[in-house]
Scaffold this motif. Structure first.
Motif, PDB file in Angstrom:
ATOM      1  N   THR A  30       1.124  -1.292  -0.113  1.00 11.16           N
ATOM      2  CA  THR A  30      -0.280   0.289  -0.072  1.00 11.16           C
ATOM      3  C   THR A  30       0.876   1.245   0.334  1.00 11.16           C
ATOM      4  OG1 THR A  30      -0.363  -0.734   2.843  1.00 11.16           O
ATOM      5  CG2 THR A  30      -2.238  -0.795   1.248  1.00 11.16           C
ATOM      6  N   ASP A  31       2.342   1.226  -0.442  1.00 14.55           N
ATOM      7  CA  ASP A  31       2.967   2.132  -0.222  1.00 14.55           C
ATOM      8  C   ASP A  31       3.097   2.624  -1.993  1.00 14.55           C
ATOM      9  OD1 ASP A  31       4.736   4.503   0.181  1.00 14.55           O
ATOM     10  OD2 ASP A  31       6.627   2.417   0.753  1.00 14.55           O
ATOM     11  N   PRO A  32       2.510   4.292  -1.648  1.00 16.80           N
ATOM     12  CA  PRO A  32       2.340   4.326  -3.170  1.00 16.80           C
ATOM     13  C   PRO A  32       3.985   5.265  -4.207  1.00 16.80           C
ATOM     14  CG  PRO A  32       1.916   6.240  -1.743  1.00 16.80           C
ATOM     15  CD  PRO A  32       2.204   4.997  -1.039  1.00 16.80           C
ATOM     16  N   GLY A 135     -11.534  -2.992 -14.222  1.00 18.39           N
ATOM     17  CA  GLY A 135     -11.435  -1.453 -15.153  1.00 18.39           C
ATOM     18  C   GLY A 135     -10.090  -0.636 -15.068  1.00 18.39           C
ATOM     19  N   ARG A 136      -9.172  -1.607 -14.445  1.00 15.79           N
ATOM     20  CA  ARG A 136      -7.849  -0.267 -13.948  1.00 15.79           C
ATOM     21  C   ARG A 136      -7.063  -0.451 -15.216  1.00 15.79           C
ATOM     22  NH1 ARG A 136      -8.961   1.394  -9.288  1.00 15.79           N
ATOM     23  NH2 ARG A 136     -10.598  -0.028  -8.484  1.00 15.79           N
ATOM     24  N   ASP A 140      -1.750   1.150 -13.499  1.00 17.75           N
ATOM     25  CA  ASP A 140      -1.957   0.194 -12.236  1.00 17.75           C
ATOM     26  C   ASP A 140      -1.544  -1.616 -12.115  1.00 17.75           C
ATOM     27  OD1 ASP A 140      -3.436   2.908 -10.837  1.00 17.75           O
ATOM     28  OD2 ASP A 140      -5.968   2.095 -11.727  1.00 17.75           O
ATOM     29  N   LEU A 141      -1.708  -1.740 -12.978  1.00 14.72           N
ATOM     30  CA  LEU A 141      -1.432  -2.645 -13.772  1.00 14.72           C
ATOM     31  C   LEU A 141       0.308  -3.179 -13.104  1.00 14.72           C
ATOM     32  CD1 LEU A 141      -2.114  -5.890 -15.115  1.00 14.72           C
ATOM     33  CD2 LEU A 141      -1.377  -4.372 -16.900  1.00 14.72           C
ATOM     34  N   GLY A 179      -0.420  -7.377  -5.244  1.00 18.09           N
ATOM     35  CA  GLY A 179      -0.283  -7.208  -5.835  1.00 18.09           C
ATOM     36  C   GLY A 179      -1.480  -6.841  -6.004  1.00 18.09           C
ATOM     37  N   ILE A 180      -2.726  -8.068  -6.269  1.00 17.15           N
ATOM     38  CA  ILE A 180      -4.317  -7.168  -6.015  1.00 17.15           C
ATOM     39  C   ILE A 180      -4.682  -6.151  -5.393  1.00 17.15           C
ATOM     40  CG2 ILE A 180      -6.434  -8.061  -6.213  1.00 17.15           C
ATOM     41  CD1 ILE A 180      -5.064 -10.776  -6.223  1.00 17.15           C
ATOM     42  N   GLY A 181      -3.923  -6.295  -3.991  1.00 20.99           N
ATOM     43  CA  GLY A 181      -4.321  -5.197  -3.348  1.00 20.99           C
ATOM     44  C   GLY A 181      -3.617  -3.692  -3.703  1.00 20.99           C
ATOM     45  N   THR A 182      -2.200  -4.153  -3.951  1.00 21.68           N
ATOM     46  CA  THR A 182      -1.717  -2.417  -4.833  1.00 21.68           C
ATOM     47  C   THR A 182      -2.020  -1.794  -6.168  1.00 21.68           C
ATOM     48  OG1 THR A 182       0.259  -3.563  -4.308  1.00 21.68           O
ATOM     49  CG2 THR A 182       0.606  -1.211  -6.093  1.00 21.68           C
ATOM     50  N   LEU A 183      -2.464  -3.010  -6.734  1.00 24.63           N
ATOM     51  CA  LEU A 183      -3.515  -2.333  -8.339  1.00 24.63           C
ATOM     52  C   LEU A 183      -4.396  -2.147  -7.377  1.00 24.63           C
ATOM     53  CD1 LEU A 183      -4.154  -3.380 -11.548  1.00 24.63           C
ATOM     54  CD2 LEU A 183      -6.166  -5.232 -10.147  1.00 24.63           C
ATOM     55  N   LEU A 184      -4.980  -2.762  -6.668  1.00 25.02           N
ATOM     56  CA  LEU A 184      -6.611  -2.151  -6.749  1.00 25.02           C
ATOM     57  C   LEU A 184      -7.015  -0.876  -5.614  1.00 25.02           C
ATOM     58  CD1 LEU A 184      -9.064  -5.166  -5.871  1.00 25.02           C
ATOM     59  CD2 LEU A 184      -8.620  -3.217  -8.163  1.00 25.02           C
ATOM     60  N   GLY A 185      -5.003  -0.765  -4.933  1.00 27.69           N
ATOM     61  CA  GLY A 185      -5.730   1.034  -4.098  1.00 27.69           C
ATOM     62  C   GLY A 185      -6.288  -0.211  -2.825  1.00 27.69           C
ATOM     63  N   LEU A 186      -5.874  -0.943  -2.214  1.00 30.81           N
ATOM     64  CA  LEU A 186      -7.048  -1.426  -1.242  1.00 30.81           C
ATOM     65  C   LEU A 186      -6.299  -0.489   0.046  1.00 30.81           C
ATOM     66  CD1 LEU A 186      -7.920  -4.811  -1.594  1.00 30.81           C
ATOM     67  CD2 LEU A 186      -9.190  -2.762  -2.422  1.00 30.81           C
TER      68      LEU A 186
END
Length: 502
Positions: A30-32, A135-136, A140-141, A179-186
Motif C-alpha cells: 500500500t506504499d504508493p 477496469g484498471r 495500475d497494472l 499485488g492485487i491489493g496494490t492494483l486496487l489501491g486497497l
C-alpha cells in the motif's frame, strides 16, 4: 531495505499487528511509490514471456481442461482467457486459473532461486485478471505486478519451504494477494487480511513435484492465483483471516516450517523505497527446470567435443545440493530414469535432459520430450550413464547473496571408453543477466514469435506486442484487450477433452 525478524509467538504475547510479517507485506503493497523505468521495462518483458509460453501450451490437454472449466463461469465485465475470442469474458478468479495453467504448463517462463525457489511470473495472471474485470489502467497494472514480484522475491530469499517439503506456491498466494491489493489501491488492513487468507489456503506439500509428476505441477500455481483473487474478494467484504498466520503458535512457522524456536529474516523495502525485486529474476531460454538451463547450454557446447556418444563410459555432473537432490540422481526417484515417464517428470530429470541436449545440440519444448525421443535406445543407454553428485562449492555458490558469486550450473566430467576425459563447467545459463547472451526485449519478442508461430496469427501477435510496448499508458479498455486469440485455422484437429461436473 528493512530486515524483519519473524518468529513464533505464544497467543498470550502477541506479536502486535504492525510487527507481523503479513502486515509488513501489506504496508509495502500500500506504499504508493513510483515504479522505476527499468522495472517497467522488465514487467513488459515478462508479460511477453508469459504470453509466449502460454501460446505454446494452448493446445495441450491440461490447458484445454483449465480453459474449459473457466469458460463455464462467464461474467461481465469479466476477464479474458488466453486463446479465446476477446468477447469471451469469465470471472476473474477463473481467468487467473486458466491463464495461470497456460503460463506454467511448459515450465518455460521466469524463475527466482534463493533460500527457496519460484516462478514469479505466476503473479501476472491473477493481477491482470482483476485489472481487466475492474477496469484498471496500465499504470495500475504495472504497480500491481511490481508488488507481486517484490513480495515473491522477498519471501523466497528469506523463507525456505522445500526443506520442509512445502510447495513453493505458499509464497505465491500472499505475493499475488499483495499485488492485487496494490492494483486496487486497497487499505493496509484489507491487504493484511487477504495476505493471511491466501497463505492459509495455498499451503500444500511438494508431492506435486516428486515421484510420478502429473499435470498438477502446472495447476498448483494457477490454484494459488485463483485463491489469491478469492482471498482479496473476501477481505474486501470485511472478512478476516487466521491471524497471525505466520507467527501464531499453531501457525505456518510453528508447525509447517522450522518450528517454535525458528527465526526467519525477510527483507522488504522501507517506506518510499522503490520496488526493484523483478530485476533480480531471470527467464528461461529452454523449456526445462531452471537448474538445467546452464547445463543444457554446457551440453550444447560439449557435444562437438564428445562426438559419438556411444563412446561415453560415464558422465558425472558435479553440482549443487538442490540440483542433485531435486532433479538429479540424488532424488532417489526411479521415474527420473524411466523412458516412459511423463513430460513433467522428464522436465525434472537432469540425466535425461543432459543426454538429449548432448546428442541433439539443442533443446525444444516439444521434440525434446516426445515419447519416441525419450525411448530412443542410444539415448536411454547414454541417459543411464549419467549421474549427479553434490559439490559443496557449487552448493555454496547456489546460496551466495553476491550476484557475481551466485551460480546455478556445475562441472561436468565425461569419461570416454578409451579412458580419456573431457571436462568443462558453467556457472550461469547463457540467457541469465550475467550469462553469455543475456535476454533483452528483442529476445523476449523473438521467443514470443517463435512459440506463437502456428498458434496465434501474425496480425494478432502484432496487436498484442503493440499493447505491451505502451503498457503503463494503456487505458482500462486497452488493458481488457491484453490477451490474444488462437488462430483456429492452424489447428490440426481437436484434442478430446473429457467432460467434468460443469
Amino acid at each position: 531495505m528493512v530486515q524483519h525478524r519473524v518468529r513464533v509467538h505464544r497467543s498470550s504475547e502477541g506479536p502486535a499487528k504492525e510487527d507481523q510479517l503479513a502486515h509488513r507485506i501489506a504496508s509495502v503493497a500500500t506504499d504508493p511509490v513510483r515504479v522505476e523505468p527499468a522495472v517497467v521495462e522488465m514487467i513488459g518483458n515478462r508479460v511477453i514471456d508469459n504470453a509466449a509460453v502460454a501460446a505454446a501450451s494452448l493446445r495441450r490437454r491440461p490447458v484445454r481442461s483449465a480453459r474449459a472449466q473457466a469458460t463455464r463461469h462467464p461474467m461481465s465485465p469479466g476477464a479474458a482467457v488466453m486463446g479465446t475470442p476477446l468477447s469471451t469474458r469469465v470471472s476473474p478468479e477463473w481467468a487467473a486459473w486458466a491463464n495461470g495453467v497456460a503460463v506454467r504448463e511448459l515450465d518455460f517462463h521466469d524463475t527466482f532461486l534463493a533460500a527457496d525457489y519460484s516462478h514469479p511470473g505466476d503473479n501476472i495472471p491473477p493481477v491482470l485478471a482483476v485489472a481487466q474485470h475492474l477496469g484498471r489502467d496500465g499504470r495500475d497494472l504495472v504497480r500491481g505486478i511490481a508488488t507481486g514480484y517484490e513480495i515473491q522475491v522477498a519471501l523466497v530469499k528469506g523463507v525456505c519451504l522445500h526443506e520442509h517439503k512445502i510447495d513453493h506456491i505458499a509464497h505465491l498466494g500472499p505475493s499475488a494477494a499483495a499485488g492485487i491489493g496494490t492494483l486496487l489501491g486497497l487499505g493496509t488492513e484489507t491487504v493484511y487480511q487477504a495476505v493471511q487468507q491466501a497463505l492459509h489456503v495455498t499451503t500444500t506439500t511438494r508431492q506435486s513435484r516428486k515421484g510420478e509428476i502429473s499435470s498438477w505441477k502446472a495447476y498448483a500455481p494457477a490454484f494459488a492465483g485463483k485463491m489469491a483473487v478469492e482471498s482479496v474478494d473476501r477481505a474486501m467484504r470485511g472478512e478476516g483471516a487466521p491471524s497471525p498466520a505466520y507467527e501464531g503458535e499453531d501457525g505456518f512457522i510453528a508447525y509447517l516450517l522450522s518450528g517454535p524456536g525458528a527465526e526467519y529474516v525477510v527483507e522488504l523495502p522501507g517506506p518510499g523505497e522503490p520496488k526493484r525485486g523483478i530485476l533480480d529474476t531471470y527467464t528461461k531460454e529452454h523449456s526445462a527446470e531452471y537448474q538445467s538451463q546452464a547445463l543444457i547450454d554446457l551440453a550444447r557446447r560439449l557435444g562437438p567435443r564428445v562426438g559419438d556418444t556411444s563412446r561415453v563410459r560415464s558422465v558425472t555432473i558435479h553440482t549443487s545440493h538442490h540440483t542433485h537432490y531435486v532433479i538429479g540422481t540424488g532424488s532417489g526417484d526411479p521415474q527420473k530414469m524411466d523412458p516412459r515417464a511423463s513430460r513433467e517428470t522428464l522436465d525434472h530429470s537432469i540425466p535425461y535432459i543432459f543426454a538429449v541436449a548432448l546428442q541433439d545440440g539443442e533443446w525444444h519444448h516439444e521434440r525434446s520430450y516426445a515419447p519416441e525421443r525419450a525411448q530412443r535406445p542410444d539415448t536411454v543407454e547414454l541417459w543411464h550413464r549419467i549421474s549427479t553428485v553434490e559439490d559443496p562449492e557449487w552448493t555454496r555458490r547456489y546460496h551466495a547473496t553476491d550476484p557475481k558469486e551466485k551460480a546455478f550450473g556445475g562441472r561436468v566430467v565425461v569419461e570416454l571408453a578409451d579412458g580419456s576425459v573431457i571436462e568443462d563447467e558453467i556457472a550461469m545459463a547463457d540467457a541469465h543477466p550475467l550469462g553469455a547472451r543475456p535476454f533483452t526485449r528483442p529476445d523476449y519478442v523473438a521467443k514470443f514469435r517463435s512459440l506463437a508461430e502456428g498458434v496465434v496469427s501474425s496480425e494478432e501477435q502484432d496487436r498484442f506486442l503493440g499493447l505491451v510496448e505502451r503498457l503503463p499508458e494503456l487505458t482500462a479498455d486497452e488493458v481488457r484487450q491484453l490477451s490474444f486469440v488462437e488462430d483456429t485455422a492452424t489447428a490440426h484437429g481437436d484434442l478430446p477433452t473429457s467432460k467434468g461436473i460443469f
